[in-house]
Design a protein around this motif. Structure first.
Motif: not given
Length: 678
Positions: A596-605
């Motif tokens: 996981e790239d902890t500095s990159l938000p990932i959205y599942n919308q």
């Protein structure tokens, strides 16, 4: 005996007159002694001429209703003579007549107390007569009304349609909450993001079937009408109308064959007069849509052409990318070489499919390239990889249309090129771009993944890269170049300023955030993306294909995205997690699993459009001018998705599998959305 004595005699008191109050029954024996005239006291006078309802102190439901309909001085009938006296029709149930001082008619002198009065109620005065209803009768009617009210079911509560950001700003200007943040407006009137994707459906008549003749590869929309063009693996093109009508999408209007190999990509000019195609026969062609004949052939690539794009605002400039690793710029205004070519007119009718029905010689122009980026994504330290395929192209918006974005199959780095520059030739090494984006951190920790498609937002502020790690990364076009750019500094030499030579590639920022979905799996470079620009009736929407037999929709309005503060990167490796938000407990597994790239938000919308293509992979997509989505599947079908009927999509989700109601349909899969609406 006088008339007044007759009216006051005991005999006349036994007559039930409409204008006299009913005598109370007496429990004692009747005396033979004549009864004297009762004395009139103020209390008796008030009780005699006051309606019962005004003296009632009970708080029952019937008494309150009687109080409303028997108010004083409301129901009055003026006496104008015996012949004008109203006639009281006998109601269905026995009711007492309530007298009032002005509405009680006076009996004439020659009338007999034993003769019933024959009243007639004029039609225009019947609504002014006041009756004294029994409480028992009213209670029965109240019970009947309550029973009828219990049988009436209220209409279900439905959600309001989302009118996009402009509509919400208008609502907020009329008193909605408004908060101004740093560099943007925080919209507090944002509805549920499912409202933008839940209404999509496709009917059985919205299916165009190739019947196993040729697999559809790519699709492009016209810019001035509702037609879409579909290219297949045998070099044929079909034009289909996506407008809402019965069986309009199942039949094609025009079909022709510009290539003899698979068509990888299609594009229309701004006025739809020209049609560009990229094919596996190592050529790209410009076709005249009036005659469906080839006008220009672009033949300088040494491998199959992957993508072709017209420059925004200038239909004479065309960019192509190839599997040979090069990007070439073509100017149709430059003088080319005329040469004869043999065109094949192919019939698509049943029984005559793919048969050469006519062969005629024609003269076309072989265009010459005006600029080229050889080995555009090659690495100098890896000279063995000089033929890295350039899989995606995208021009920036009209004001910056001289800037070109390219992506490759080797990594997730997007490069920026300025078409006004003169780039190095292949023998001197790979071409150097103006700038390139930084790859996601997870790609450095695990492995690199290529990009198969690029999509630019309507306002040009964002572009979206579909990566083979089953993620769509969002970038900011305003931050492609970080730091100074010596190439853009003014030069004293006017001749040199016309064509600048890039000296070094500047490194830009990485992605801002990413989109994922459990049904979104991108395992091949045939899976593409398409973005619908925002209009007055439709918000901006990103659609991507998937190997799971469905397309996935992602609303791009950043007001839906929950804020997440970046976390510092640690040395320990953690698996990628995803949920309906920026992070969550669901781990990814399989070939696309990575750190996981902890500095990159990932959205599942996102919302999956299911059941239309079965289990076949969904590859090409395109949005029509009216907002319909056209998807291509490996089941030899093309589907048109619409959102003009909310009940159609909802009905497919709740009808179940019985009686074949879902046969041939597809719908948006939003679990739990309909239950919350009811």
């Amino acid at each position: 005996m006088s008339n007044m004595d007759m009216l006051c005699s005991p005999q006349s008191s036994n007559v039930d007159l409409p204008t006299s109050p009913t005598a109370a029954p007496s429990s004692t024996a009747v005396s033979s002694k004549p009864r004297g005239q009762p004395s009139i006291t103020p209390r008796r006078f008030t009780r005699f001429f006051t309606p019962i309802t005004t003296r009632s102190t009970t708080g029952s439901k019937s008494s309150k209703r009687l109080k409303d309909i028997t108010k004083n001085a409301v129901n009055q009938v003026k006496f104008t003579g015996f012949h004008d006296l109203p006639r009281f029709e006998t109601p269905r149930k026995k009711r007492k007549i309530l007298p009032t001082p002005e509405s009680s008619p006076v009996q004439p002198l020659d009338s007999s107390p034993l003769r019933p009065l024959d009243y007639h109620v004029p039609s225009n005065l019947s609504h002014r007569i006041d009756y004294d209803f029994d409480d028992s009768d009213i209670e029965e009617e109240d019970e009947d009304e309550e029973a009828e009210e219990e049988k009436h079911f209220p209409a279900p509560i439905t959600r309001l349609r989302d009118f996009g950001t402009s509509g919400r700003i208008l609502q907020r200007s009329f008193g909605g909450a408004r908060g101004v943040g740093r560099g943007r407006i925080n919209d507090h009137c944002v509805p549920d993001w499912h409202a933008q994707t839940a209404d999509y459906y496709t009917r059985p008549e919205d299916c165009h079937n190739y019947r196993g003749q040729a697999l559809p590869f790519c699709v492009a929309r016209c810019n001035t009408n509702s037609l879409v063009a579909i290219g297949d693996e045998e070099g044929g093109v079909r034009l289909i109308d996506s407008a809402y009508a019965d069986n309009s999408f199942s039949q094609h209007h025009v079909s022709f064959k510009p290539h003899h190999n698979a068509i990888m990509d299609l594009a229309f000019s701004s006025d739809d007069y020209l049609f560009a195609s990229a094919s596996g026969d190592q050529t790209s062609r410009i076709v005249d849509m009036h005659t469906q004949q080839t006008r220009y052939v672009m033949h300088s690539h040494t491998s199959s052409v992957k993508q072709v794009r017209f420059q925004p605002g200038n239909d004479s400039i065309v960019a192509t990318s190839s599997r040979d690793g090069s990007v070439m710029i073509w100017d149709l205004r430059c003088r080319g070489q005329d040469a004869p070519v043999v065109d094949y007119a192919v019939s698509f009718e049943p029984g005559n499919s793919m048969v050469n029905s006519a062969r005629r010689a024609n003269t076309v122009t072989y265009a010459s390239s005006v600029n080229s980026m050889r080995d555009a994504h090659g690495l100098q330290q890896e000279s063995r990889r000089s033929d890295i395929s350039v899989t995606a192209l995208s021009f920036l918006s009209d004001s910056r249309s001289h800037l070109l974005l390219t992506a490759t199959e080797a990594n997730a780095s997007v490069k920026l090129w300025d078409l006004r520059g003169k780039y190095t030739s292949r023998r001197n090494g790979p071409s150097v771009p103006v700038s390139s984006t930084r790859e996601p951190e997870a790609h450095f920790k695990h492995r690199q993944f290529g990009i198969s498609s690029l999509a630019l937002s309507g306002d040009g502020s964002r572009f979206y890269a579909l990566c083979r790690d089953s993620t769509v990364y969002a970038y900011s076009t305003n931050h492609l170049i970080m730091g100074s750019a010596p190439e853009y500094e003014p030069s004293s030499n006017t001749q040199a300023s016309k064509w600048f030579r890039p000296r070094q590639g500047l490194s830009g920022n990485g992605p801002l955030y990413g989109f994922r979905h459990p049904m979104f799996k991108s395992t091949s470079f045939y899976v593409k993306s398409a973005l619908r620009p925002a209009t007055s009736s439709h918000p901006e929407m990103l659609a991507v294909g998937s190997r799971e037999g469905c397309a996935v929709l992602f609303p791009t309005d950043e007001a839906f995205l929950k804020k997440k503060s970046p976390q510092p990167s640690s040395g320990t490796s953690t698996p990628i997690i995803e949920q309906d938000g920026a992070s969550g407990p669901r781990s990814r597994t399989g070939s696309a699993a990575k750190l996981e790239d902890t500095s990159l938000p990932i959205y599942n919308q996102g919302t999956a459009l299911i059941r239309a293509h079965g289990r076949s992979e969904v590859t090409g997509l395109a949005w029509s001018t009216e907002g319909e989505l056209v998807t291509l599947g490996d089941d030899f079908t093309a589907r048109c998705w619409r959102d003009n009927d909310r009940n159609a999509a909802k009905g497919m989700r709740i009808c179940g599998e019985g009686q074949g109601a879902r046969w041939g349909w597809g719908w948006a899969d939003v679990e739990g959305y309909d239950e919350e609406e009811g």
